[in-house]
Design a protein around this motif. Structure first.
Motif: not given
Lengths: 731, 145
Positions: A286, A341-342, A344, A369-370, A373, A375
């Motif tokens: 990530r 997100d997309e 990644c 995708p959240k 995030d 992360e």
């Protein structure tokens, strides 16, 4: 190394194993990976394995030659038998059972057979084979070496097939392993049973400054087994070694990705080795994705437009169809742009595909995708605006992943409309205060709508006060001459009776106009002696009317409570009785004050039930007048009594409204001086009063007109009678 | 039941055409082709009128004894043609509209994919763009049936 004497069985067995490990059929060198697996399968402690390797000389050489391999096998047998590992034990220990390799072969074979297209299969096999991290040793490296020489692109796809196992300790052995071996088990590339072996680490771009990659740089990094993956932070020594040895391969790899630092991007991407979730993005991955995102879009919360993403992913040399499929999967909100997100997720899919994994039909949940995030690397969160916009659709879709495509179609438009409504500037509530009445200030300035406050047709107490104040103020300024004149005129006027009324009506009208022209002119206050006056006039309706009308104009403009004809009557009486009322002259200033109070008092008289109130009110204005007219106040109570009988004709309604107001007004009169702070209100009040007086005058006019008609009719009748009588006279 | 769905580009060449009954496919192709004339006629009739959702939907282009052909045109002159079985009397105009709307949405999704070059056929083979599009069309065909 001592010579190795092997029994026949051992010889055979060893040769079989050797051939097994000799994937490339070099007959000379064994694939390190295979060897490692083999040793792992021997179920020996890692340190023992390492020791074996050292002893057999593979570490020294960096590869397993046949002799080394045999020695190693022998040592394995020794170790498995429980004998201490010694070089001399190879030959000393006799009758060693054949080294036992448990299950490894089967797995290896299956692994060989298995194509890397099957994720689960690989994963399963990997799971079985991957040794504990410490166990890995250099053996892995050997497998990696092949990368270098081969054209990278294919190798790139090949390498990651197996879950990458991070090499653990490599320092002692790395030099050997890093060395590129000539043998490249190209076959092994395709299969790479690396499960436990060969971590194909392509170094991070940073570590290998220009060597893109494919060079498997096995860093000493040792992530936990479940996460073995792709990213390898190259150890500098190995890196350098690799660099020196394989610039060519590096070049190949660099061509693959010209992305700034990520030349090795593809190789680095190994799909996560998490056996629970093959699509899970590790932290390292990530972080790498985020860095790549930054190269395209510095703002982590921003978008990568489709065209830029297209170029970026085209470098991965994947077929357009696959890329488009990846795009369809990863562009969650179907907006033609990629959020962090997309991005990644797309990157991860590309990596997976490069490693041989088939692309899923739908986006795995871990890649979705959240909204927030989780992360730590990404700052994408609930950001208002676009990111939030893209995030929110992601929130819903995770719950509907199976039907994601169809839902995503509808979601963007729904979301768009709703989101933008939410995020867009709220239409500022216009503070359009429609003020109909300035006196009424909106309590809540934010109120967009202020209901129009109906202005009272009847003056409120405030108006009353202001009127009075104005009156007092204006009266003082007015010359008294008009006042002097008027009473006389009015008195003369009032003397006229009946038939002459017509003319007097005109005069009255003139008088009225004259009177009206001087609103501040206050007719002399009716004196107590004038009390009977009204009574005199009343019997004559017409006269009363006249008097009323004559007096009314004077009264009206001055009185907020206009149309108080009772006042007029009184006034008329007073005027009649006191034509040149010196008192009236003497007290011009008083008049306004009294006048102001008069209407109030008169009205009160007309309406109030309690005369005491009136008296008190009367006294109040009297007090206001400050005793300038001691005479004036006294008559008021008298008048009131008289007027109490009066039925103010048309003003009944108004008086009812005014009585209460008057009481309040008069009661608050002492506090008149506060009007200073109410200039605007005073003006508006005066405007209102003027309007009221206008209405009163208009009504008066209509009444006068009516009277005129009546009088004219009477005249006609009289003339007719006269005519009738005349012929007789002529006779 | 939507027996045939076709997406025709601005230049009147097909981007996507699919029929449920695989037989008589050529007949459907021909029907779609002939309906293009009607579509053009309707478009020109609209003239300079403001293009809104209502006008995007052209309605029944022409009926035959077996089928009815509906049309829909986007702002970029991409035409959607749908052939519906006449025996399906339960199919209301609103349903046709919703089907076209879904078609339009999935078409825009395909357009959003940067890897799709406008003018290419919307391929729905293996891993490719148009997969979702095709799936949607399939669902529409099955659903309407």
């Amino acid at each position: 190394m001592e010579g190795l004497t092997l029994s026949d069985a051992e010889q055979k067995y060893y040769s079989d194993l050797f051939s097994y490990c000799d994937i490339e059929s070099t007959k000379k060198v064994v694939v390190n990976g295979r060897v490692l697996e083999l040793f792992r399968a021997a179920q020996l402690p890692n340190d023992v394995v390492l020791q074996i390797m050292e002893l057999c000389g593979a570490t020294r050489l960096g590869y397993f030659g046949r002799s080394q391999f045999y020695i190693a096998l022998k040592l394995v047998a020794v170790a498995q038998s429980g004998f201490p590992l010694r070089v001399e034990s190879i030959n000393t220990v006799k009758d060693l059972p054949l080294p036992r390799f448990v299950a490894s072969k089967n797995e290896q074979e299956s692994r060989h057979a298995a194509s890397y297209s099957s994720d689960s299969e690989n994963q399963g096999s990997y799971s079985g084979v991957i040794p504990p991290p410490p166990g890995r040793g250099q053996v892995k490296k050997g497998s990696v070496t092949h990368d270098t020489v081969q054209p990278r692109t294919s190798a790139d796809a090949q390498e990651p097939a197996s879950p990458v196992v991070s090499p653990q300790q490599s320092p002692p052995t790395s030099p050997h392993t890093w060395r590129k071996h000539s043998r490249h088990p190209s076959g092994g590339n395709s299969e790479r049973p690396l499960a436990g072996s060969g971590p194909f680490w392509s170094p991070f771009g940073e570590a290998q400054s220009g060597s893109a990659g494919g060079d498997a740089v096995w860093s000493g990094h040792s992530p936990p087994p479940p996460q073995e993956n792709w990213v390898s932070f190259a150890d500098t020594p190995p890196t350098s070694t690799l660099l020196t040895m394989h610039p060519a391969s590096v070049q190949d790899q660099t061509t693959v990705r010209t992305v700034a630092s990520a030349t090795t991007a593809i190789e680095i991407r190994r799909q996560s080795s998490s056996y629970d979730d093959p699509w899970k993005i590790t932290d390292e991955q990530r972080q790498y994705y985020v860095n790549q995102f930054k190269t395209i879009q510095p703002d982590l919360n921003g978008f990568i437009p489709g065209s830029a993403a297209k170029e970026f992913f085209t470098k991965s040399k994947l077929p357009i169809l696959e890329l488009s499929h990846i795009w369809e999967l990863s562009d969650f909100d179907k907006d033609g742009a990629l959020t962090l997100d997309e991005f990644c997720a797309a990157f991860h899919l590309v990596v997976a595909r490069k490693n041989g994994y088939d692309l899923p039909e739908k986006l795995p949940e871990s890649l979705m995708p959240k909204l927030i995030d989780l992360e730590d690397s990404a700052d994408v969160g609930d950001q208002p605006g676009e990111v939030g916009y893209s995030g929110s659709p992601a929130e819903a879709p995770p719950s509907k992943s199976p039907s994601m495509p169809s839902l995503n179609q509808t979601w963007p438009e729904l979301n768009q409309s709703s989101e933008w409504e939410t995020f867009s500037e709220r239409s500022s509530s216009s503070q359009t205060l429609t003020q109909f009445d300035s006196n009424i200030a909106p309590a809540d300035p934010d109120t967009a709508i202020v209901h129009p406050v109906p202005i009272r047709m009847t003056p409120s107490k405030i108006h009353m006060q202001e009127m009075e104040l104005k009156r007092t103020g204006s009266d003082h300024t007015n010359p008294t001459s008009p006042l002097l004149v008027k009473p006389s005129d009015l008195s003369e006027e009032n003397k006229i009776n009946s038939s002459v009324k017509f003319a007097s009506g005109n005069t009255v009208g003139q008088q009225q106009t004259g009177v009206v022209a001087h609103p501040p002119a206050v007719p002399p206050r009716p004196q107590p002696s004038q009390a009977p006056g009204p009574t005199v006039h009343r019997p004559v309706d017409a006269d009363g009317l006249m008097t009323h009308t004559s007096t009314s104009p004077q009264q009206i403009p001055e009185q907020p409570n206009f149309a108080d004809f009772s006042q007029f009557e009184v006034f008329a009486a007073s005027n009649v009785n006191e034509e040149q009322d010196d008192e009236a002259e003497k007290h011009p200033e008083v008049l306004p004050v009294e006048k102001a109070s008069d209407p109030a008092s008169s009205l009160r008289v007309a309406k109030t039930d309690s005369k005491t109130e009136e008296k008190t009110a009367a006294t109040a204005p009297a007090n206001v007048s400050k005793g300038t007219t001691p005479l004036a106040p006294p008559p008021k109570p008298v008048r009131r009594r008289l007027k109490s009988e009066d039925e103010l004709r048309p003003e009944v309604d108004e008086h009812t409204q005014k009585t209460g107001v008057l009481a309040a007004v008069l009661a608050s009169q002492p506090s008149i001086p506060r009007s200073v702070g109410k200039d605007k209100k005073a003006i508006q009040a005066s405007i209102r009063r003027n309007k009221e007086t206008n209405t009163v005058l208009a009504r008066l006019n209509s009444e006068l007109q009516q009277q005129l008609k009546d009088v004219l009719e009477e005249r006609i009748s009289l003339e007719v009678q006269l005519e009738q009588l005349r012929p007789f006279s002529h006779l | 039941m939507a027996v045939c769905v076709a997406v025709i580009a601005k230049e009147n060449y097909p981007l996507y055409i699919r029929s449920t009954p695989t037989e008589n496919e050529l007949k459907f192709h021909y029907m779609v082709h002939t309906s293009l004339d009607v579509v053009d006629e309707k478009i020109s009739a609209m003239g300079k009128a403001l293009v809104d959702q209502r006008e995007l939907y052209l309605g029944l282009l022409y009926p035959t004894e077996d089928y009815k052909v509906y049309g829909y045109v986007t702002n970029s002159k991409v035409k959607f043609v749908m052939v519906v079985d006449s025996s399906n009397t339960a199919l209301r105009d609103n349903e046709i509209r919703s089907m076209f709307r879904k078609l339009h949405n999935s078409y825009t999704d395909v357009m959003c994919n940067p890897f799709y070059n406008p003018g290419d056929r919307i391929q729905s083979r293996f891993v490719s763009l148009g997969r979702a599009f095709d799936n949607m069309v399939t669902s529409m065909m099955i659903q309407v049936c």
